[in-house]
Design an enzyme around this catalytic site. Structure first.
Site, mmCIF file in Angstrom:
data_model
loop_
_atom_site.group_PDB
_atom_site.id
_atom_site.type_symbol
_atom_site.label_atom_id
_atom_site.label_comp_id
_atom_site.label_asym_id
_atom_site.label_seq_id
_atom_site.Cartn_x
_atom_site.Cartn_y
_atom_site.Cartn_z
ATOM 1 N N GLY A 168 27.621 2.262 -42.943
ATOM 2 C CA GLY A 168 28.424 3.734 -42.797
ATOM 3 C C GLY A 168 28.959 4.012 -41.173
ATOM 4 N N ASP A 204 31.952 0.077 -50.828
ATOM 5 C CA ASP A 204 31.098 -1.035 -50.339
ATOM 6 C C ASP A 204 30.464 -1.563 -51.726
ATOM 7 O OD1 ASP A 204 29.995 -2.184 -47.405
ATOM 8 O OD2 ASP A 204 29.064 -2.980 -49.240
ATOM 9 N N ASP A 263 33.172 -3.649 -55.835
ATOM 10 C CA ASP A 263 33.627 -4.739 -55.267
ATOM 11 C C ASP A 263 35.294 -4.362 -55.169
ATOM 12 O OD1 ASP A 263 34.822 -7.266 -54.789
ATOM 13 O OD2 ASP A 263 33.538 -8.400 -55.953
ATOM 14 N N ASP A 318 35.948 -3.687 -42.229
ATOM 15 C CA ASP A 318 35.178 -4.514 -41.709
ATOM 16 C C ASP A 318 34.530 -5.535 -42.617
ATOM 17 O OD1 ASP A 318 33.766 -5.269 -39.300
ATOM 18 O OD2 ASP A 318 32.109 -3.704 -39.410
ATOM 19 N N LYS A 348 38.736 -7.546 -40.229
ATOM 20 C CA LYS A 348 37.945 -8.638 -39.610
ATOM 21 C C LYS A 348 38.050 -10.071 -40.263
ATOM 22 C CE LYS A 348 33.305 -8.370 -40.010
ATOM 23 N NZ LYS A 348 32.079 -7.824 -39.735
HETATM 24 C C1 LIG Z 1 29.523 -5.772 -41.483
HETATM 25 S S1 LIG Z 1 29.259 -4.816 -42.634
HETATM 26 C C2 LIG Z 1 30.265 -3.437 -42.660
HETATM 27 C C3 LIG Z 1 29.555 -2.406 -41.328
HETATM 28 C C4 LIG Z 1 30.314 -1.140 -41.334
HETATM 29 N N1 LIG Z 1 31.738 -1.067 -40.818
HETATM 30 C C5 LIG Z 1 29.449 -0.056 -40.497
HETATM 31 O O1 LIG Z 1 30.206 0.392 -39.427
HETATM 32 O O2 LIG Z 1 28.318 0.372 -40.868
HETATM 33 C C6 LIG Z 1 30.469 -5.614 -44.119
HETATM 34 C C7 LIG Z 1 30.266 -5.091 -45.443
HETATM 35 O O3 LIG Z 1 31.233 -5.744 -46.237
HETATM 36 C C8 LIG Z 1 30.844 -5.323 -47.415
HETATM 37 N N2 LIG Z 1 31.572 -6.290 -48.669
HETATM 38 C C9 LIG Z 1 31.770 -7.693 -48.531
HETATM 39 N N3 LIG Z 1 32.676 -7.847 -49.455
HETATM 40 C C10 LIG Z 1 32.943 -6.749 -50.102
HETATM 41 C C11 LIG Z 1 33.708 -6.539 -51.400
HETATM 42 N N4 LIG Z 1 34.263 -7.558 -52.051
HETATM 43 N N5 LIG Z 1 33.944 -5.268 -51.836
HETATM 44 C C12 LIG Z 1 33.303 -4.241 -51.062
HETATM 45 N N6 LIG Z 1 32.520 -4.513 -50.024
HETATM 46 C C13 LIG Z 1 32.246 -5.759 -49.424
HETATM 47 C C14 LIG Z 1 29.435 -5.813 -47.381
HETATM 48 O O4 LIG Z 1 28.553 -5.303 -48.618
HETATM 49 C C15 LIG Z 1 28.710 -5.158 -46.261
HETATM 50 O O5 LIG Z 1 28.163 -4.171 -46.128
#
Ligand SMILES: C[S@@+](CC[C@H](N)C(=O)[O-])C[C@H]1O[C@@H](n2cnc3c(N)ncnc32)[C@H](O)[C@@H]1O
Length: 197
Positions: free
Chosen positions: A49, A67, A85, A108, A148
């Site tokens: 978050g 997420d 997803d 991200d 990203k």
């Molecule tokens: C590096 S973290 C993000 C950190 C966030 N920007 C923060 O500031 O707290 C990456 C996130 O991407 C999510 N993610 C990956 N694939 C996803 C998808 N297909 N749909 C939704 N979320 C996804 C993961 O569950 C993870 O929580």
């Protein structure tokens, strides 16, 4: 290897951010003005978050966070969280039910890392491509998109494929990126629509 005691991690703890990633968005937005106050922002891959907290600091900005994982209680104003997803239609429908047009989509999102740089790169490219086309379906004309990407040989082709639909495109590695990480961000501004060139 993730160093939990690094300077940005400590700073995030001190300043009440849910992740050190918050500082990446602060830097990205300072440099490229991806979103402005009063706009509708979609935060893809928002857990835990940190990015949503940063966006919420602007007094009138509305945020939708998506997420796979729960973020827990966020206590942010003008914030909607959707668990799901982003590559699945059910989640897309929920995002569109909140708003059919976003000024900025910030992603991200990253796949789980496997330890294989090649596999992580391939998975990242596949995920970003899906998020990109999803973003194009919800962005307002002139809107901005940040994602990203894990570096590797398919990155240039993906950037080339995405950039033709925007007025502006730059690649940037924020200072808060961990040493040794092979992630970088692609910033695209001025969405022109998904017309073919
Ligand atoms: C590096 S973290 C993000 C950190 C966030 N920007 C923060 O500031 O707290 C990456 C996130 O991407 C999510 N993610 C990956 N694939 C996803 C998808 N297909 N749909 C939704 N979320 C996804 C993961 O569950 C993870 O929580």
């Amino acid at each position: 290897m993730y160093n939990r005691q690094d300077a940005f991690y400590k700073k995030a703890k001190r300043e009440g951010y849910r992740s050190r990633a918050a500082y990446k968005l602060i830097e990205l937005n300072k440099k490229y003005e991806i979103y402005r106050n009063g706009q509708y922002v979609l935060d893809v891959g928002c857990a835990p978050g940190g990015w949503s907290q940063v966006v919420a600091q602007m007094s009138k900005t509305r945020i939708v966070g998506v997420d796979l994982l729960e973020t827990g209680e966020m206590e942010l104003d003008r914030y909607t969280f959707i668990q799901g997803d982003i590559t699945e239609q059910e989640t897309v429908d929920k995002v569109l039910a909140v708003s059919s047009g976003y000024d900025a989509v910030i992603s991200d999102a990253a796949p789980n890392t496997s330890g294989s740089k090649l596999l992580d790169h391939v998975n990242s490219i596949e995920l970003v491509r899906k998020i990109f086309y999803f973003a194009c379906s919800v962005l307002k004309p002139g809107g901005n998109f940040v994602c990203k990407v894990f570096e590797g040989e398919d990155r240039d082709a993906l950037v080339k494929e995405m950039r033709v639909h925007f007025e502006f495109c730059k690649q940037f590695r924020p200072e808060a990126t961990r040493k040794g990480s092979f992630e970088m961000y692609v910033i695209m501004k001025g969405f022109k629509g998904l017309k073919s060139e």
